[in-house]
Motif scaffolding. Structure first.
Motif, PDB file in Angstrom:
ATOM      1  N   LEU A 289      40.197  13.910  36.421  1.00 19.21           N
ATOM      2  CA  LEU A 289      39.756  15.300  36.571  1.00 19.21           C
ATOM      3  C   LEU A 289      39.351  15.648  38.000  1.00 19.21           C
ATOM      4  CD1 LEU A 289      37.493  15.682  33.395  1.00 19.21           C
ATOM      5  CD2 LEU A 289      39.855  16.460  33.680  1.00 19.21           C
ATOM      6  N   LEU A 290      39.105  14.624  38.797  1.00 15.91           N
ATOM      7  CA  LEU A 290      38.502  14.857  40.115  1.00 15.91           C
ATOM      8  C   LEU A 290      39.568  15.083  41.171  1.00 15.91           C
ATOM      9  CD1 LEU A 290      35.688  12.151  39.953  1.00 15.91           C
ATOM     10  CD2 LEU A 290      35.660  14.515  39.120  1.00 15.91           C
ATOM     11  N   GLN A 291      40.234  16.213  41.086  1.00 16.82           N
ATOM     12  CA  GLN A 291      41.207  16.588  42.119  1.00 16.82           C
ATOM     13  C   GLN A 291      40.465  17.013  43.379  1.00 16.82           C
ATOM     14  OE1 GLN A 291      43.635  19.953  41.183  1.00 16.82           O
ATOM     15  NE2 GLN A 291      45.028  19.649  42.905  1.00 16.82           N
ATOM     16  N   TYR A 292      40.880  16.462  44.531  1.00 14.21           N
ATOM     17  CA  TYR A 292      40.145  16.726  45.768  1.00 14.21           C
ATOM     18  C   TYR A 292      40.622  18.025  46.393  1.00 14.21           C
ATOM     19  CZ  TYR A 292      36.744  14.834  49.023  1.00 14.21           C
ATOM     20  OH  TYR A 292      35.593  14.616  49.735  1.00 14.21           O
ATOM     21  N   ALA A 293      40.267  19.124  45.743  1.00 14.28           N
ATOM     22  CA  ALA A 293      40.644  20.453  46.240  1.00 14.28           C
ATOM     23  C   ALA A 293      39.660  21.481  45.710  1.00 14.28           C
ATOM     24  CB  ALA A 293      42.061  20.816  45.809  1.00 14.28           C
ATOM     25  N   ALA A 294      39.287  22.417  46.566  1.00  9.11           N
ATOM     26  CA  ALA A 294      38.444  23.533  46.148  1.00  9.11           C
ATOM     27  C   ALA A 294      39.298  24.570  45.426  1.00  9.11           C
ATOM     28  CB  ALA A 294      37.746  24.155  47.347  1.00  9.11           C
ATOM     29  N   GLN A 295      38.665  25.316  44.534  1.00  8.79           N
ATOM     30  CA  GLN A 295      39.357  26.364  43.788  1.00  8.79           C
ATOM     31  C   GLN A 295      38.605  27.680  43.978  1.00  8.79           C
ATOM     32  OE1 GLN A 295      39.977  25.183  39.680  1.00  8.79           O
ATOM     33  NE2 GLN A 295      40.358  23.050  40.267  1.00  8.79           N
ATOM     34  N   VAL A 296      39.297  28.671  44.484  1.00 11.74           N
ATOM     35  CA  VAL A 296      38.698  29.990  44.741  1.00 11.74           C
ATOM     36  C   VAL A 296      39.546  31.036  44.044  1.00 11.74           C
ATOM     37  CG1 VAL A 296      37.961  31.642  46.490  1.00 11.74           C
ATOM     38  CG2 VAL A 296      37.852  29.188  46.979  1.00 11.74           C
ATOM     39  N   VAL A 297      38.897  31.846  43.227  1.00 12.14           N
ATOM     40  CA  VAL A 297      39.596  32.901  42.487  1.00 12.14           C
ATOM     41  C   VAL A 297      39.276  34.250  43.126  1.00 12.14           C
ATOM     42  CG1 VAL A 297      39.916  34.030  40.256  1.00 12.14           C
ATOM     43  CG2 VAL A 297      39.475  31.567  40.359  1.00 12.14           C
ATOM     44  N   VAL A 298      40.307  34.962  43.529  1.00 12.46           N
ATOM     45  CA  VAL A 298      40.156  36.302  44.102  1.00 12.46           C
ATOM     46  C   VAL A 298      40.619  37.313  43.059  1.00 12.46           C
ATOM     47  CG1 VAL A 298      40.853  37.885  45.922  1.00 12.46           C
ATOM     48  CG2 VAL A 298      40.489  35.466  46.448  1.00 12.46           C
ATOM     49  N   THR A 299      39.749  38.257  42.729  1.00 13.38           N
ATOM     50  CA  THR A 299      40.050  39.288  41.746  1.00 13.38           C
ATOM     51  C   THR A 299      39.863  40.655  42.375  1.00 13.38           C
ATOM     52  OG1 THR A 299      39.257  37.829  39.979  1.00 13.38           O
ATOM     53  CG2 THR A 299      39.509  40.171  39.449  1.00 13.38           C
ATOM     54  N   ILE A 300      40.863  41.512  42.195  1.00 13.67           N
ATOM     55  CA  ILE A 300      40.805  42.872  42.737  1.00 13.67           C
ATOM     56  C   ILE A 300      40.967  43.845  41.581  1.00 13.67           C
ATOM     57  CG2 ILE A 300      41.869  44.529  44.316  1.00 13.67           C
ATOM     58  CD1 ILE A 300      42.805  42.196  46.004  1.00 13.67           C
ATOM     59  N   GLY A 301      40.026  44.788  41.465  1.00 16.56           N
ATOM     60  CA  GLY A 301      40.032  45.738  40.358  1.00 16.56           C
ATOM     61  C   GLY A 301      40.452  47.137  40.766  1.00 16.56           C
ATOM     62  N   LYS A 302      39.623  48.104  40.467  1.00 15.42           N
ATOM     63  CA  LYS A 302      39.965  49.507  40.663  1.00 15.42           C
ATOM     64  C   LYS A 302      39.949  49.899  42.139  1.00 15.42           C
ATOM     65  CE  LYS A 302      38.053  50.883  36.179  1.00 15.42           C
ATOM     66  NZ  LYS A 302      37.029  51.705  35.491  1.00 15.42           N
ATOM     67  N   LEU A 303      40.921  50.700  42.500  1.00 17.55           N
ATOM     68  CA  LEU A 303      41.015  51.287  43.838  1.00 17.55           C
ATOM     69  C   LEU A 303      40.832  52.787  43.693  1.00 17.55           C
ATOM     70  CD1 LEU A 303      41.703  51.076  46.880  1.00 17.55           C
ATOM     71  CD2 LEU A 303      44.112  51.206  46.242  1.00 17.55           C
ATOM     72  N   GLN A 304      39.785  53.336  44.314  1.00 12.87           N
ATOM     73  CA  GLN A 304      39.440  54.748  44.142  1.00 12.87           C
ATOM     74  C   GLN A 304      39.307  55.431  45.498  1.00 12.87           C
ATOM     75  OE1 GLN A 304      36.563  55.637  40.856  1.00 12.87           O
ATOM     76  NE2 GLN A 304      36.045  53.470  41.058  1.00 12.87           N
ATOM     77  N   GLY A 305      39.566  56.737  45.485  1.00 10.76           N
ATOM     78  CA  GLY A 305      39.373  57.548  46.689  1.00 10.76           C
ATOM     79  C   GLY A 305      40.560  57.574  47.611  1.00 10.76           C
ATOM     80  N   LEU A 306      41.764  57.249  47.126  1.00 13.15           N
ATOM     81  CA  LEU A 306      42.950  57.292  47.977  1.00 13.15           C
ATOM     82  C   LEU A 306      43.267  58.719  48.396  1.00 13.15           C
ATOM     83  CD1 LEU A 306      45.418  54.815  46.225  1.00 13.15           C
ATOM     84  CD2 LEU A 306      44.509  54.589  48.543  1.00 13.15           C
ATOM     85  N   GLU A 409      47.191  57.383  42.181  1.00 15.00           N
ATOM     86  CA  GLU A 409      46.368  57.870  41.084  1.00 15.00           C
ATOM     87  C   GLU A 409      44.968  58.088  41.629  1.00 15.00           C
ATOM     88  OE1 GLU A 409      47.218  58.655  38.101  1.00 15.00           O
ATOM     89  OE2 GLU A 409      49.194  57.742  37.833  1.00 15.00           O
ATOM     90  N   GLU A 410      44.211  58.898  40.941  1.00 16.62           N
ATOM     91  CA  GLU A 410      42.825  59.065  41.359  1.00 16.62           C
ATOM     92  C   GLU A 410      42.083  57.737  41.251  1.00 16.62           C
ATOM     93  OE1 GLU A 410      40.926  62.204  39.269  1.00 16.62           O
ATOM     94  OE2 GLU A 410      42.216  63.763  40.103  1.00 16.62           O
ATOM     95  N   VAL A 411      42.419  56.953  40.224  1.00 12.73           N
ATOM     96  CA  VAL A 411      41.885  55.604  40.064  1.00 12.73           C
ATOM     97  C   VAL A 411      43.068  54.680  39.824  1.00 12.73           C
ATOM     98  CG1 VAL A 411      40.386  54.063  38.766  1.00 12.73           C
ATOM     99  CG2 VAL A 411      39.705  56.444  39.119  1.00 12.73           C
ATOM    100  N   VAL A 412      43.341  53.786  40.786  1.00  7.32           N
ATOM    101  CA  VAL A 412      44.470  52.868  40.683  1.00  7.32           C
ATOM    102  C   VAL A 412      43.958  51.543  40.120  1.00  7.32           C
ATOM    103  CG1 VAL A 412      46.269  51.641  41.928  1.00  7.32           C
ATOM    104  CG2 VAL A 412      45.628  53.958  42.626  1.00  7.32           C
TER     105      VAL A 412
END
Length: 638
Positions: A289-306, A409-412
């Motif tokens: 289980l000990l894989q020598y690597a960091a794990q980072v999750v990037v999540t992007i949600g709503k885009l408003q004000g375009l 969109e007003e909210v993407v």
């Protein structure tokens, strides 16, 4: 006491020289301490048969002399010019009281024998010299925030129990371990520059037999297994700080340390409970289980004000071609994945780059820049404070990841999520200190009729370099002519975008900023933010007028491809249907300017940290059913 006032080492500031400067600032022989006109009759000099000078106190006090309590008040009152300011050793403060009450006791031997704690914080100390051996009773030596790169442990007092070297420039423990005092219980080495994997060699019980507390936080250590292997030999160790090192970015870091050091009570200032030990029981033995690597999750949600792409003034004289579409996406900077999954990730990126909306424009490639004067100055300051950033600047390993392009969109809704696997932990830490650029990008694409350009030989030929503008003008004329022909024939052929050819997309950065990620190094696993890219006018609401001049219902702007295409199709219908409502552009001049709305995006960065072994096994099982190297929603701009 003459020798106390001399400084050693010339330009090199030694620990003893910094101490003598502090001692001189106490003014032990001057008012209100020492012996002078303010207390001369309190002490009479007597000579014994051995010709030694002694003093005896006389209760009689001459006129003009100060009371001892009044003299001591000069030392403690916040309004007194003799009050001490800053961080002083408790023993130094007590020494001033002795200088007032019993000045005859002040001597070099007495001073060295009285010190149990010596604090020399932020004194530009470079060297720990052998004059510190004069402090025979010293138990605590605090040398934080100095410029010490190396210490010869032979110069440390033998009774020392606490040695604090936080915030220096230490790069190795080798010389410090050579003949370290055997009674040391706390060793503080946080915020230094140690990075060599061999440093774990000097954390053995042979050098630190009584060590109870060890602070190695915020260095550049990466060899977690090697360090823990040596720390197991320290049977008295109960408190350990390793956060801020690249090794702490591993998802199994905390569980591995807790399971490997069962006697540990506190890890990174967090008490280890019994339940916490049970949750990670056996993890140190699960090498699979000990894989020598960091794990980072990037999540992007709503885009408003375009800002809306529709410009009413362009609708009047617009031809049928080109058809214009607008797409919007979020682009963020991150370190390239560098693990065993690199092959799969590269394949996924290549597949995504083949998508139509990811064609690199030769007109204006996207190169997001932060607001002027913000990132550059912050970057220069950060590099000066942490040379680790030089690694990132020389390597230039970061690249940009994009969400999929969406229509206006007003909210993407982006619904983007991508897990990064990063094997170079030192590189990841440098990037987190550096910060990430996040940008909102508009992608404009022009579509033209699919007819090929013919030459006299009858063979097709692509437009020549430099003649693109002329070709576009010809296509516009051809679009107008074809529109007239269809209007004359009375027939209208339905044309989709797939039937048209398009130019390379033109990308424009609407807003960008530098997102600080240092919190992920300081122990926080989740950074959830809604960055503001600036304010833009709210979408324009068109007002239709009938023939009699009355206003009808407001029309909201269309979205996405329809809004872009409508800019070029409404003009062709102009003049049709007398009596029907038409857009009155001049009416907008009488209306107040639209309100300003902020352009924001939901942005989340999570550093994966395992909470328990069962949860980890369940997660690994679920991920094994899904290809974790599947292509993310966006792609990387090469």
């Amino acid at each position: 006491m003459g020798s106390l006032g001399t400084q050693d080492g010339g330009d090199v500031v030694t620990a003893y020289a910094a101490f003598t400067e502090q001692l001189r600032a106490l003014c032990l022989t001057d008012f209100p301490g020492g012996m002078g006109s303010w207390n001369k009759t309190r002490f009479k000099v007597m000579k014994t048969k051995y010709s030694k000078v002694t003093y005896w106190e006389d209760e009689r006090r001459a006129v003009g002399e100060e009371n001892p309590d009044a003299l001591k008040e000069f030392l403690t009152s916040s309004f007194s010019p003799w009050a001490l300011e800053g961080d002083w050793s408790p023993d130094l403060e007590q020494l001033r009281e002795v200088a007032v009450e019993s000045p005859q006791r002040i001597s070099e031997t007495f001073i060295f024998s009285q010190f149990r704690t010596l604090r020399l914080v932020d004194k530009e100390v470079v060297e720990v010299d052998n004059n510190l051996l004069k402090f025979h009773s010293l138990e605590e030596l605090i040398l934080s925030a100095n410029k010490i790169r190396n210490i010869d442990s032979a110069n440390l007092p033998r009774k020392l129990k606490v040695l604090e070297l936080c915030g220096n420039e230490m790069i190795s423990l080798k010389d410090l371990c050579f003949s370290a005092p055997r009674k040391i219980q706390h060793l503080g080495l946080g915020y230094n520059r140690m990075s060599c994997p061999s440093e774990s060699t000097y954390l053995d019980v042979h050098y630190w037999p009584n060590l109870v507390s060890l602070d190695l936080s915020f260095n550049n250590l990466t060899d977690l297994r090697g360090i823990i292997f040596k720390l197991i030999t320290l049977h008295q160790l109960r408190i350990l700080l390793l956060q801020g090192n690249p090794l702490a970015l591993l998802p199994w870091y905390r569980g591995y340390v807790i399971d490997s050091l069962p006697k540990l009570s506190v890890l990174d200032d967090v008490v280890i409970s019994t339940d916490g030990k049970l949750q990670f029981k056996g993890l140190s033995q699960r090498e699979d289980l000990l894989q020598y690597a960091a794990q980072v999750v990037v999540t992007i949600g709503k885009l408003q004000g375009l800002p809306h792409p529709m410009i009413p003034s362009e609708q009047e004289d617009a031809a049928e071609y080109p058809v214009i579409t607008y797409n919007y996406y979020v682009s963020y900077e991150f370190v390239c994945d560098r693990t065993n999954t690199d092959v799969d990730n590269t394949k996924a990126v290549t597949e995504n780059n083949d998508q139509e909306n990811q064609v690199v424009s030769n007109v204006e490639e996207f190169s997001p820049k932060p607001p002027e004067g913000s990132r550059e100055s912050a970057e220069a300051q950060s590099v000066a404070m942490n040379p680790l950033l030089e690694k990132l600047q020389l390597n230039k390993s970061a690249t940009f990841y994009n969400t999929a392009g969406k229509e206006w969109e007003e909210v993407v809704e982006s619904s983007y999520s991508h897990k990064h696997f990063l094997g170079d932990l030192l590189e990841l830490k440098a990037f987190l200190l550096h910060g990430a650029t996040v940008a909102v990008v508009e992608e404009k694409t022009l579509y033209w009729p699919a007819e090929e350009v013919r030459v006299e030989s009858g063979k097709s030929q692509s437009p020549k370099k430099g003649g693109k503008a002329k070709d576009n003008e010809k296509q516009k004329e051809k679009g107008k002519q074809s529109a007239k022909d269809r209007k004359a024939s009375g027939k209208k052929k339905k044309v989709t975008l797939s039937d048209l050819r398009h130019d390379a997309p033109i990308r424009r950065t609407i807003g960008s900023l530098n997102l600080q990620l240092e919190k992920l190094i300081s122990g926080e696993s989740l950074m959830d933010t809604v960055p503001n890219f600036g304010e833009f006018p709210a979408p324009i609401v068109e007002t239709a007028r009938s023939k009699d001049g009355k206003k009808s219902k407001d029309k909201k702007p269309k979205s996405g491809r329809d809004s872009g295409a409508s800019q070029k199709t409404t003009a062709s219908n102009k003049g049709k249907g007398k009596g029907k409502a038409s857009v009155d552009v001049s009416a907008s001049e009488d209306q107040p300017p639209p309100p300003m709305v902020p352009l924001t995006v939901e942005f989340q960065v999570q550093l994966v940290q395992w909470m328990s072994v069962p949860e980890t096994l369940q997660q690994e099982l679920s991920e094994s059913k899904v290809d974790i190297s599947a292509s993310p929603e966006g792609a990387v701009i090469p």
